[in-house]
Design a protein around this motif. Sequence first.
Motif, mmCIF file in Angstrom:
data_model
loop_
_atom_site.group_PDB
_atom_site.id
_atom_site.type_symbol
_atom_site.label_atom_id
_atom_site.label_comp_id
_atom_site.label_asym_id
_atom_site.label_seq_id
_atom_site.Cartn_x
_atom_site.Cartn_y
_atom_site.Cartn_z
ATOM 1 N N GLN A 1 18.912 41.736 68.512
ATOM 2 C CA GLN A 1 19.503 41.525 67.911
ATOM 3 C C GLN A 1 20.955 40.463 67.199
ATOM 4 O O GLN A 1 21.595 40.403 68.564
ATOM 5 C CB GLN A 1 19.836 43.047 67.210
ATOM 6 C CG GLN A 1 18.777 43.932 66.150
ATOM 7 C CD GLN A 1 19.441 44.873 66.087
ATOM 8 O OE1 GLN A 1 19.266 45.830 66.331
ATOM 9 N NE2 GLN A 1 18.840 45.494 64.958
ATOM 10 N N CYS A 2 20.763 39.840 66.650
ATOM 11 C CA CYS A 2 22.712 39.113 66.160
ATOM 12 C C CYS A 2 22.703 38.916 65.448
ATOM 13 O O CYS A 2 22.601 38.816 64.557
ATOM 14 C CB CYS A 2 21.936 37.568 66.486
ATOM 15 S SG CYS A 2 20.626 37.050 68.338
ATOM 16 N N TYR A 3 24.518 39.085 65.558
ATOM 17 C CA TYR A 3 24.993 39.212 64.218
ATOM 18 C C TYR A 3 25.863 37.599 64.198
ATOM 19 O O TYR A 3 26.641 37.348 65.467
ATOM 20 C CB TYR A 3 25.862 40.015 64.722
ATOM 21 C CG TYR A 3 25.125 41.223 64.292
ATOM 22 C CD1 TYR A 3 25.237 42.226 63.222
ATOM 23 C CD2 TYR A 3 24.659 41.974 65.450
ATOM 24 C CE1 TYR A 3 24.384 43.375 62.923
ATOM 25 C CE2 TYR A 3 24.154 43.477 65.559
ATOM 26 C CZ TYR A 3 23.525 43.659 64.002
ATOM 27 O OH TYR A 3 22.618 45.132 63.729
ATOM 28 N N VAL A 4 25.517 36.907 62.910
ATOM 29 C CA VAL A 4 26.392 35.902 63.357
ATOM 30 C C VAL A 4 27.863 35.747 62.503
ATOM 31 O O VAL A 4 27.396 36.242 61.135
ATOM 32 C CB VAL A 4 25.118 34.910 62.745
ATOM 33 C CG1 VAL A 4 26.240 33.396 62.573
ATOM 34 C CG2 VAL A 4 24.150 34.170 63.305
ATOM 35 N N ALA B 1 35.517 28.455 63.118
ATOM 36 C CA ALA B 1 36.544 29.437 61.797
ATOM 37 C C ALA B 1 36.075 31.475 62.484
ATOM 38 O O ALA B 1 36.659 32.467 62.332
ATOM 39 C CB ALA B 1 36.314 29.570 60.572
ATOM 40 N N GLY B 2 34.720 31.098 62.844
ATOM 41 C CA GLY B 2 34.662 32.585 62.931
ATOM 42 C C GLY B 2 35.610 33.306 63.960
ATOM 43 O O GLY B 2 34.726 34.306 64.206
ATOM 44 N N LEU B 3 35.515 32.347 64.595
ATOM 45 C CA LEU B 3 36.342 32.945 65.878
ATOM 46 C C LEU B 3 37.161 33.905 65.196
ATOM 47 O O LEU B 3 37.722 35.406 65.934
ATOM 48 C CB LEU B 3 37.439 31.810 66.782
ATOM 49 C CG LEU B 3 36.334 31.360 68.244
ATOM 50 C CD1 LEU B 3 37.545 30.596 68.736
ATOM 51 C CD2 LEU B 3 36.294 32.322 68.636
ATOM 52 N N GLY B 4 38.154 33.834 63.662
ATOM 53 C CA GLY B 4 38.983 34.241 63.848
ATOM 54 C C GLY B 4 38.114 36.028 63.187
ATOM 55 O O GLY B 4 38.916 37.534 62.602
ATOM 56 N N MET B 5 36.788 35.914 63.167
ATOM 57 C CA MET B 5 36.554 37.893 63.426
ATOM 58 C C MET B 5 36.112 38.430 64.334
ATOM 59 O O MET B 5 35.345 39.081 64.008
ATOM 60 C CB MET B 5 35.136 37.075 62.244
ATOM 61 C CG MET B 5 35.256 36.281 60.761
ATOM 62 S SD MET B 5 33.829 35.635 60.093
ATOM 63 C CE MET B 5 33.091 37.275 59.064
ATOM 64 N N VAL C 1 26.688 39.560 69.604
ATOM 65 C CA VAL C 1 27.437 38.259 68.354
ATOM 66 C C VAL C 1 27.671 36.943 68.930
ATOM 67 O O VAL C 1 28.160 36.637 69.651
ATOM 68 C CB VAL C 1 28.397 39.044 68.213
ATOM 69 C CG1 VAL C 1 29.813 38.509 67.434
ATOM 70 C CG2 VAL C 1 29.072 40.809 67.644
ATOM 71 N N VAL C 2 27.300 35.616 67.863
ATOM 72 C CA VAL C 2 28.123 34.798 67.561
ATOM 73 C C VAL C 2 28.450 34.159 66.595
ATOM 74 O O VAL C 2 27.991 34.006 65.379
ATOM 75 C CB VAL C 2 26.164 34.003 67.954
ATOM 76 C CG1 VAL C 2 26.721 32.732 67.891
ATOM 77 C CG2 VAL C 2 25.336 34.683 68.364
ATOM 78 N N ILE D 1 27.431 38.159 58.445
ATOM 79 C CA ILE D 1 28.886 38.408 58.490
ATOM 80 C C ILE D 1 29.591 37.199 57.619
ATOM 81 O O ILE D 1 29.947 36.187 59.117
ATOM 82 C CB ILE D 1 29.794 39.620 59.094
ATOM 83 C CG1 ILE D 1 28.554 40.799 59.357
ATOM 84 C CG2 ILE D 1 30.336 39.712 58.047
ATOM 85 C CD1 ILE D 1 28.769 41.244 60.209
ATOM 86 N N CYS D 2 29.595 36.442 56.133
ATOM 87 C CA CYS D 2 30.399 36.064 55.456
ATOM 88 C C CYS D 2 31.656 36.378 54.947
ATOM 89 O O CYS D 2 30.884 37.878 54.663
ATOM 90 C CB CYS D 2 29.332 35.012 55.241
ATOM 91 S SG CYS D 2 28.101 34.534 55.709
ATOM 92 N N LEU D 3 32.401 36.085 55.046
ATOM 93 C CA LEU D 3 33.046 37.151 54.072
ATOM 94 C C LEU D 3 33.463 35.916 52.677
ATOM 95 O O LEU D 3 33.834 36.796 51.764
ATOM 96 C CB LEU D 3 35.111 36.207 53.858
ATOM 97 C CG LEU D 3 35.553 36.817 56.038
ATOM 98 C CD1 LEU D 3 37.138 36.241 56.561
ATOM 99 C CD2 LEU D 3 35.097 38.003 55.953
ATOM 100 N N LEU D 4 33.079 34.939 52.270
ATOM 101 C CA LEU D 4 32.481 34.368 51.132
ATOM 102 C C LEU D 4 31.528 33.492 51.182
ATOM 103 O O LEU D 4 31.209 32.563 52.068
ATOM 104 C CB LEU D 4 33.314 34.014 50.285
ATOM 105 C CG LEU D 4 34.359 33.798 49.556
ATOM 106 C CD1 LEU D 4 35.761 33.258 49.391
ATOM 107 C CD2 LEU D 4 34.188 34.836 48.769
ATOM 108 N N ALA D 5 30.436 33.543 49.641
ATOM 109 C CA ALA D 5 29.273 33.397 49.893
ATOM 110 C C ALA D 5 28.871 32.662 48.842
ATOM 111 O O ALA D 5 29.776 32.729 47.735
ATOM 112 C CB ALA D 5 28.566 33.998 50.382
#
Length: 212
Positions: free
Chosen positions: A125-128, A79-83, A73-74, A157-161
């Motif tokens: 397998q990586c999850y960004v 902001a990604g730390l919040g996920m 998991v990366v 994984i993005c909250l918004l795109a």
Amino acid sequence: METLAVDHPLIAHKLTMLRDVHTDSPTFRRLADELVTLLAYEATRDVRVAEVTVETPLVPAQGVQLASPKPLVVPILRAGLGMLDGMTRLLPTAEVGFLGMIRDEGSLQAQTYATRLPEDLSGRQCYVLDPMLATGGTLAAAVKLLFERGADDVTAICLLAAPEGLKHMEQEFEGTRAPVRVVTAAVDSHLNDQGFIMPGLGDAGDRLYGVV
Ligand SMILES: O=P(O)(O)OC[C@H]1O[C@H](OP(=O)(O)OP(=O)(O)O)[C@H](O)[C@@H]1O
Ligand SMILES: O=c1cc[nH]c(=O)[nH]1
Ligand SMILES: [Mg+2]
């Protein structure tokens, strides 16, 4: 490149609260955490598993467990730390690498200021994790870095795109040897002149952690 905008009323409800300018930082952090767990459920549909046998109190039973090597998991700082907590709640045995990246406010170009990843990602397998996919510059640079180290399957994984960012990702990763997936709660309308997602939710890092 594959995009999945997850259509679920709970996700839509939480995203609406996240967008609301009146949502304070503690509530924003909680919502981001809850949303990523819901998105991760879909994003990990192809996570690799191996067959195992366990003993129930009655008989042996066939089942599965996460395969080796463990997923990575990366989160993309900041902001990604919040996920991160919401993701590791679902994948507690995953390893975590870190990428620090910032987008220049004028040029909108992404710069990498920190890299803490395993050198060899062969077969991983990586999850960004990054809440915002705007121009796509940040995510594209992150995925390239993971591929350079041998990753063979990357899901963001993005909250918004934004449509512009998804197009950028499609152009960058069309026909690559390894799959790239984007899982998001919504694809918004467009980017404004400053590169912000519209209607969006503002600056995700600032809303999570304050303006620095
Ligand atoms: O798709 P792009 O146009 O590259 O923009 C998206 C990037 O911008 C935001 O980070 P930011 O640069 O604000 O850093 P921060 O997380 O430290 O606030 C966001 O979290 C993404 O990483
Ligand atoms: O809308 C946007 C675009 C980039 N980064 C953010 O935090 N928000
Ligand atoms: Mg920011």
